[in-house]
Design a protein around this motif. Structure first.
Motif, PDB file in Angstrom:
ATOM      1  N   LYS A   1       0.816  -1.246   0.064  1.00  0.00           N
ATOM      2  CA  LYS A   1       0.020   0.156  -0.056  1.00  0.00           C
ATOM      3  C   LYS A   1       0.798   1.152  -0.005  1.00  0.00           C
ATOM      4  O   LYS A   1       0.510   2.327  -0.619  1.00  0.00           O
ATOM      5  N   CYS A   2       1.976   1.146   0.572  1.00  0.00           N
ATOM      6  CA  CYS A   2       3.008   2.291   0.780  1.00  0.00           C
ATOM      7  C   CYS A   2       4.122   2.437  -0.443  1.00  0.00           C
ATOM      8  O   CYS A   2       4.752   3.511  -0.423  1.00  0.00           O
ATOM      9  N   GLY A   3       4.135   1.371  -1.265  1.00  0.00           N
ATOM     10  CA  GLY A   3       4.675   1.548  -2.621  1.00  0.00           C
ATOM     11  C   GLY A   3       6.190   0.818  -2.513  1.00  0.00           C
ATOM     12  O   GLY A   3       6.939   0.853  -3.180  1.00  0.00           O
ATOM     13  N   VAL A   4       6.139  -0.213  -1.378  1.00  0.00           N
ATOM     14  CA  VAL A   4       7.312  -1.200  -1.446  1.00  0.00           C
ATOM     15  C   VAL A   4       7.274  -1.935  -2.580  1.00  0.00           C
ATOM     16  O   VAL A   4       6.410  -2.621  -3.023  1.00  0.00           O
ATOM     17  N   ARG A   5       8.576  -1.912  -3.440  1.00  0.00           N
ATOM     18  CA  ARG A   5       8.512  -3.045  -4.593  1.00  0.00           C
ATOM     19  C   ARG A   5       8.892  -4.096  -4.574  1.00  0.00           C
ATOM     20  O   ARG A   5       8.715  -4.995  -5.406  1.00  0.00           O
ATOM     21  N   SER A   6       9.684  -4.586  -3.622  1.00  0.00           N
ATOM     22  CA  SER A   6      10.037  -5.960  -3.380  1.00  0.00           C
ATOM     23  C   SER A   6       9.831  -6.484  -1.946  1.00  0.00           C
ATOM     24  O   SER A   6      10.236  -5.840  -1.067  1.00  0.00           O
ATOM     25  N   ILE A   7       9.232  -7.575  -1.820  1.00  0.00           N
ATOM     26  CA  ILE A   7       8.890  -8.360  -0.602  1.00  0.00           C
ATOM     27  C   ILE A   7       9.872  -9.323  -0.482  1.00  0.00           C
ATOM     28  O   ILE A   7      10.060 -10.414  -1.177  1.00  0.00           O
ATOM     29  N   GLU A   8      10.781  -9.409   0.716  1.00  0.00           N
ATOM     30  CA  GLU A   8      11.745 -10.289   1.043  1.00  0.00           C
ATOM     31  C   GLU A   8      11.005 -11.161   2.117  1.00  0.00           C
ATOM     32  O   GLU A   8      10.717 -10.814   3.173  1.00  0.00           O
ATOM     33  N   HIS A   9      11.021 -12.435   1.729  1.00  0.00           N
ATOM     34  CA  HIS A   9      10.505 -13.530   2.467  1.00  0.00           C
ATOM     35  C   HIS A   9       8.994 -13.806   2.089  1.00  0.00           C
ATOM     36  O   HIS A   9       8.684 -14.440   1.088  1.00  0.00           O
ATOM     37  N   GLY A  10       7.967 -13.273   2.957  1.00  0.00           N
ATOM     38  CA  GLY A  10       6.686 -13.327   2.645  1.00  0.00           C
ATOM     39  C   GLY A  10       6.047 -14.641   2.764  1.00  0.00           C
ATOM     40  O   GLY A  10       4.816 -15.029   1.989  1.00  0.00           O
ATOM     41  N   GLN A  11       6.653 -15.802   3.323  1.00  0.00           N
ATOM     42  CA  GLN A  11       6.040 -17.096   3.164  1.00  0.00           C
ATOM     43  C   GLN A  11       4.779 -17.354   3.881  1.00  0.00           C
ATOM     44  O   GLN A  11       4.237 -18.418   3.759  1.00  0.00           O
ATOM     45  N   LEU A  12       4.455 -16.340   4.886  1.00  0.00           N
ATOM     46  CA  LEU A  12       2.969 -16.585   5.275  1.00  0.00           C
ATOM     47  C   LEU A  12       1.864 -15.842   4.787  1.00  0.00           C
ATOM     48  O   LEU A  12       0.857 -15.579   5.259  1.00  0.00           O
ATOM     49  N   ALA A  13       2.217 -15.482   3.461  1.00  0.00           N
ATOM     50  CA  ALA A  13       1.140 -14.556   2.568  1.00  0.00           C
ATOM     51  C   ALA A  13      -0.221 -15.616   2.374  1.00  0.00           C
ATOM     52  O   ALA A  13       0.215 -16.781   2.008  1.00  0.00           O
ATOM     53  N   ASP A  14      -1.139 -14.860   2.431  1.00  0.00           N
ATOM     54  CA  ASP A  14      -2.562 -15.718   1.951  1.00  0.00           C
ATOM     55  C   ASP A  14      -2.728 -15.534   0.574  1.00  0.00           C
ATOM     56  O   ASP A  14      -2.032 -14.534  -0.135  1.00  0.00           O
TER      57      ASP A  14
END
Length: 485
Positions: free
Chosen positions: A309-322
């Motif tokens: 939402k704030c404009g971050v371009r790369s998610i590092e890890h994120g293994q718990l994403a639904d």
């Protein structure tokens, strides 16, 4: 000779009753003296690195192999195509690939290396690496003299490039000096896309302070990790903006912020949310003003959604994403930089029951994350995130080869070369290197690995570089050559 103040300044006469002898002033003076001492040490390191390589002891990598070098008798994986290119040689000039002439075609004024039918491919790219922190224990990194940490990192940098990793995206740690020494061919190592210090809130994933160091006051010295440039603690929009700008000033090609907790942390749980929306936007805006981007350490859906939402371009890890969150990543055109966290023989070892359970949860999430990324066509990047684990650095290629359990070999190799290079491209004008990376084509930078087999058939070739990587070239310089001629 005695110096006396004139009448105009006699009210400022120095004595034990003046403000400079207050506890606050004395603490400030101590901080200045400590800073001067540290700067003296760092100047000494810089002077050492600036010393020219001694005549007669120049290492192999210090000079290009030849003005023009022709690599013959190869099959080519170009970083894109799922099939090997046959019937072409590769011509290098200085630090560039200049042509792919027909096999056997006469090329004037070129030294020749017979690659004996091996597979020539781009150098590997690790999208999540810690050049200063991978090959050293956490205890040593947070307690040893800073010069020692850099010397250990230089040794690990040479081992990194000899594993075939010619480029790394460094997402946390003071890699600027090491990068400069490598770029100047003073020491061997990969190209480094540096983030500099990990920007963290108080109690965040980059807050390495011990309990006895809390609370901080205006007179408190920075923690050892902050002084060393490993992390930068910031609270509130002005502080976040300042710390991000400092890393950009030092030469960051992208910014790393901590948006959630982690398994290895002692005081920030995985499900904690870190940095408010306002703080995250401040980091993104500061990076965007320099035409680069922010990547965020975070595991959970709520944290990922806030970052996106704030404009971050790369998610590092994120293994718990639904699934909803993964769909949001795809819609935003963001990158998902994921690691093979599988709680297996290569994982970090924990004794704390809570950490063990969190590690298992993330391992399960890794499998699901890869499936969801594929389903929703998210921009995917692969890295290892080996951190504070000297025994694990040798497994860098082996760990990344594990992605072949979910994707075919060709796709994994594309992700580790041309795919990861696309993520590096987000740095725009802040990229420290000019020219295409991760591909074998005219005009690309000459980062090349030659294997003694076909990795499209046997991807485990990259897991055993000592045996199977016969030629390693980075920036047109030969780092390894066990081929004759």
């Amino acid at each position: 000779m005695v110096f006396r103040l004139g009448k105009k300044y006699q009210g400022l006469a120095h004595g034990f009753g003046c403000a400079c002898h207050t506890p606050q002033a004395m603490q400030a003076l101590a901080r200045v003296e400590a800073g001067m001492s540290r700067r003296s040490v760092l100047r000494g390191i810089a002077a050492t690195l600036a010393t020219p390589v001694l005549a007669g002891t120049s290492p192999l990598f210090a000079q290009p192999a030849a003005d023009r070098l022709l690599l013959r008798n190869v099959r080519i994986f170009d970083g894109h195509s799922p099939k090997l290119i046959e019937g072409r040689d590769v011509l290098l000039e200085a630090n560039r690939i200049v042509a792919l002439p027909r096999a056997g075609e006469a090329v004037s004024d070129a030294a020749i290396i017979d690659c004996k039918g091996g597979t020539l491919m781009p150098g590997l790219i690790d999208a999540h690496w810690h050049a200063l922190l991978a090959g050293i224990s956490q205890l040593a990194a947070l307690t040893a003299d800073v010069p020692y940490v850099h010397l250990v990192a230089a040794q690990e940098a040479e081992r990194t490039v000899l594993r075939g990793f010619t480029t790394v995206r460094d997402v946390g740690g003071p890699a600027f000096s090491l990068k400069r020494a490598i770029d100047e061919a003073r020491t061997p190592g990969p190209r480094i896309y540096p983030s500099g210090a990990m920007v963290s809130q108080t109690s965040g994933h980059g807050d390495f302070r011990q309990r006895y160091e809390v609370p901080r006051s205006p007179q408190t010295n920075l923690s050892h990790a902050e002084e060393a440039g490993i992390s930068a603690i910031a609270d509130g929009v002005p502080e976040v903006r300042r710390r991000v700008r400092e890393q950009l000033m030092l030469g960051a090609s992208q910014i790393k912020i901590m948006s959630g907790g982690g398994v290895a942390s002692t005081h920030d749980p995985v499900d904690s949310l870190q940095f408010s929306e306002e703080e995250t936007r401040a980091a993104v805006e500061a990076a965007r003003d320099w035409q680069t981007y922010v990547c965020a350490h975070v595991y959970t859906s709520q944290g990922i959604q806030r970052a996106l939402k704030c404009g971050v371009r790369s998610i590092e890890h994120g293994q718990l994403a639904d699934e909803e969150t993964v769909r949001m990543m795809a819609d935003a055109g963001a990158w998902w930089s994921i690691q093979p966290f599988l709680a297996d023989e290569d994982a970090n070892v924990y004794t704390n029951p809570t950490q063990i359970e969190q590690q298992k949860l993330i391992a399960q999430g890794t499998v699901r994350a890869l499936e969801l990324a594929d389903k929703h066509k998210v921009n995917l990047a692969l890295g290892t995130d080996i951190l504070f684990n000297p025994r694990a650095t040798a497994t860098q290629g082996r760990q990344l080869a594990k992605f072949a359990r979910w994707y075919d070999n060709a796709r994994v190799l594309r992700l580790l070369t041309g795919g990861n290079a696309e993520l590096l491209g987000l740095s725009g004008p802040r990229s420290p290197y000019e020219g295409p990376l991760g591909v074998i084509e005219a005009g690309a930078l000459a980062d090349i690995v030659v294997l003694d087999g076909n990795p499209l058939e046997t991807i485990d070739l990259i897991a055993d570089p000592e045996t199977h990587m016969k030629l390693i070239v980075k920036d047109g310089r030969i780092h390894k050559n066990t081929l004759e001629g």
